[in-house]
Design a protein around this motif. Structure first.
Motif, PDB file in Angstrom:
ATOM      1  N   VAL A  34      -3.705  -9.675   7.336  1.00 27.85           N
ATOM      2  CA  VAL A  34      -4.034  -8.783   8.687  1.00 27.85           C
ATOM      3  C   VAL A  34      -3.193  -7.560   8.735  1.00 27.85           C
ATOM      4  CG1 VAL A  34      -3.751  -9.000  11.286  1.00 27.85           C
ATOM      5  CG2 VAL A  34      -4.676 -10.928   9.932  1.00 27.85           C
ATOM      6  N   LEU A  35      -3.883  -6.527   8.487  1.00 28.28           N
ATOM      7  CA  LEU A  35      -3.210  -5.290   8.457  1.00 28.28           C
ATOM      8  C   LEU A  35      -2.931  -4.791   9.983  1.00 28.28           C
ATOM      9  CD1 LEU A  35      -5.763  -3.779   5.970  1.00 28.28           C
ATOM     10  CD2 LEU A  35      -3.567  -4.506   5.312  1.00 28.28           C
ATOM     11  N   PRO A  36      -2.044  -3.793   9.965  1.00 29.70           N
ATOM     12  CA  PRO A  36      -1.521  -3.205  11.152  1.00 29.70           C
ATOM     13  C   PRO A  36      -2.615  -2.083  11.391  1.00 29.70           C
ATOM     14  CG  PRO A  36      -0.299  -2.246   9.226  1.00 29.70           C
ATOM     15  CD  PRO A  36      -1.016  -3.294   8.534  1.00 29.70           C
ATOM     16  N   THR A  37      -2.656  -1.687  12.612  1.00 28.16           N
ATOM     17  CA  THR A  37      -3.747  -0.681  13.145  1.00 28.16           C
ATOM     18  C   THR A  37      -3.351   0.746  12.925  1.00 28.16           C
ATOM     19  OG1 THR A  37      -3.113  -0.935  15.542  1.00 28.16           O
ATOM     20  CG2 THR A  37      -4.846  -2.460  15.063  1.00 28.16           C
ATOM     21  N   SER A  38      -2.044   0.750  12.423  1.00 26.74           N
ATOM     22  CA  SER A  38      -1.683   2.248  12.140  1.00 26.74           C
ATOM     23  C   SER A  38      -2.160   2.779  10.994  1.00 26.74           C
ATOM     24  CB  SER A  38      -0.129   2.227  12.054  1.00 26.74           C
ATOM     25  OG  SER A  38       0.472   3.213  11.300  1.00 26.74           O
ATOM     26  N   TYR A  39      -2.851   4.032  10.804  1.00 27.66           N
ATOM     27  CA  TYR A  39      -3.596   4.294   9.867  1.00 27.66           C
ATOM     28  C   TYR A  39      -2.507   4.418   8.560  1.00 27.66           C
ATOM     29  CZ  TYR A  39      -5.793   7.444   6.183  1.00 27.66           C
ATOM     30  OH  TYR A  39      -6.347   7.535   5.110  1.00 27.66           O
ATOM     31  N   GLU A  40      -1.179   4.974   8.882  1.00 23.89           N
ATOM     32  CA  GLU A  40      -0.497   5.107   7.697  1.00 23.89           C
ATOM     33  C   GLU A  40       0.455   3.858   7.263  1.00 23.89           C
ATOM     34  OE1 GLU A  40      -0.051   6.716  10.949  1.00 23.89           O
ATOM     35  OE2 GLU A  40      -0.945   8.672  10.141  1.00 23.89           O
ATOM     36  N   ARG A  41       0.702   3.062   8.203  1.00 19.30           N
ATOM     37  CA  ARG A  41       0.890   1.551   7.772  1.00 19.30           C
ATOM     38  C   ARG A  41       0.035   0.892   6.945  1.00 19.30           C
ATOM     39  NH1 ARG A  41       2.930  -0.707  12.976  1.00 19.30           N
ATOM     40  NH2 ARG A  41       3.097  -2.470  11.788  1.00 19.30           N
ATOM     41  N   ALA A  42      -1.174   0.762   7.465  1.00 24.09           N
ATOM     42  CA  ALA A  42      -2.325  -0.124   6.757  1.00 24.09           C
ATOM     43  C   ALA A  42      -2.642   0.747   5.389  1.00 24.09           C
ATOM     44  CB  ALA A  42      -3.647   0.155   7.650  1.00 24.09           C
ATOM     45  N   ALA A  43      -2.559   1.834   5.446  1.00 26.59           N
ATOM     46  CA  ALA A  43      -2.785   2.548   3.952  1.00 26.59           C
ATOM     47  C   ALA A  43      -1.622   2.237   3.016  1.00 26.59           C
ATOM     48  CB  ALA A  43      -3.090   4.112   4.262  1.00 26.59           C
ATOM     49  N   ALA A  44      -0.570   2.245   3.392  1.00 23.94           N
ATOM     50  CA  ALA A  44       0.566   1.917   2.541  1.00 23.94           C
ATOM     51  C   ALA A  44       0.429   0.484   2.054  1.00 23.94           C
ATOM     52  CB  ALA A  44       2.128   2.077   3.110  1.00 23.94           C
ATOM     53  N   ARG A  45       0.132  -0.568   2.920  1.00 24.06           N
ATOM     54  CA  ARG A  45      -0.059  -1.894   2.595  1.00 24.06           C
ATOM     55  C   ARG A  45      -1.078  -2.192   1.995  1.00 24.06           C
ATOM     56  NH1 ARG A  45       1.731  -5.134   7.368  1.00 24.06           N
ATOM     57  NH2 ARG A  45       0.361  -6.934   6.582  1.00 24.06           N
ATOM     58  N   VAL A  46      -2.273  -1.449   2.004  1.00 24.22           N
ATOM     59  CA  VAL A  46      -3.598  -1.556   0.965  1.00 24.22           C
ATOM     60  C   VAL A  46      -2.985  -1.069  -0.291  1.00 24.22           C
ATOM     61  CG1 VAL A  46      -5.724  -0.579   0.470  1.00 24.22           C
ATOM     62  CG2 VAL A  46      -5.113  -1.302   2.704  1.00 24.22           C
ATOM     63  N   ARG A  47      -2.398  -0.089  -0.543  1.00 25.57           N
ATOM     64  CA  ARG A  47      -1.984   0.710  -1.860  1.00 25.57           C
ATOM     65  C   ARG A  47      -1.045  -0.257  -2.414  1.00 25.57           C
ATOM     66  NH1 ARG A  47      -1.589   5.370   0.855  1.00 25.57           N
ATOM     67  NH2 ARG A  47       0.420   5.162   1.445  1.00 25.57           N
ATOM     68  N   ARG A  48      -0.047  -1.129  -1.740  1.00 23.51           N
ATOM     69  CA  ARG A  48       0.572  -1.996  -2.242  1.00 23.51           C
ATOM     70  C   ARG A  48      -0.043  -3.408  -2.785  1.00 23.51           C
ATOM     71  NH1 ARG A  48       4.288  -4.502   1.776  1.00 23.51           N
ATOM     72  NH2 ARG A  48       2.665  -6.328   1.645  1.00 23.51           N
ATOM     73  N   ALA A  49      -1.140  -3.794  -1.885  1.00 16.95           N
ATOM     74  CA  ALA A  49      -1.668  -4.882  -2.195  1.00 16.95           C
ATOM     75  C   ALA A  49      -2.529  -4.711  -3.699  1.00 16.95           C
ATOM     76  CB  ALA A  49      -2.560  -5.271  -1.290  1.00 16.95           C
ATOM     77  N   TYR A  50      -3.270  -3.589  -3.649  1.00 20.46           N
ATOM     78  CA  TYR A  50      -3.848  -3.359  -4.902  1.00 20.46           C
ATOM     79  C   TYR A  50      -3.038  -3.291  -6.264  1.00 20.46           C
ATOM     80  CZ  TYR A  50      -8.625  -2.675  -2.592  1.00 20.46           C
ATOM     81  OH  TYR A  50      -9.757  -2.969  -2.090  1.00 20.46           O
TER      82      TYR A  50
END
Length: 90
Positions: A57-73
């Motif tokens: 479940v990603l945060p709804t903050s664009y910056e925080r979600a983008a960082a989590r997506v990059r880390r997960a990939y």
């Protein structure tokens, strides 16, 4: 096992296991309960053929979600990803 590797920031590799990364979001302003969170909870850890489902479940903050997506990939190196969302009906 996969979640522990991600939490530690390590790449996860297992022969014959491929990761299907499924994401959803927490609640948005105006959307008290985001149904994608429930979907993630139901799918987490399931095996589908040679895939292991890793849900997040990603945060709804664009910056925080983008960082989590990059880390997960980088750490999960998923073979496939399914990103779920919700739209508020007017």
């Amino acid at each position: 096992m996969i979640r522990a590797a991600v939490a530690a920031g390590q790449a996860y590799h297992v022969f014959m296991t491929r990761v299907l990364w499924v994401t959803g979001f927490g609640p948005f302003p105006g959307v008290d309960s985001n149904p994608t969170s429930a979907v993630i909870g139901r799918l987490q850890g399931m095996r589908v053929g040679s895939f292991e489902v890793v849900g997040e479940v990603l945060p709804t903050s664009y910056e925080r979600a983008a960082a989590r997506v990059r880390r997960a990939y980088k750490t999960l190196q998923p073979a496939a990803a399914l990103h779920l969302g919700v739209a508020k009906n007017e």
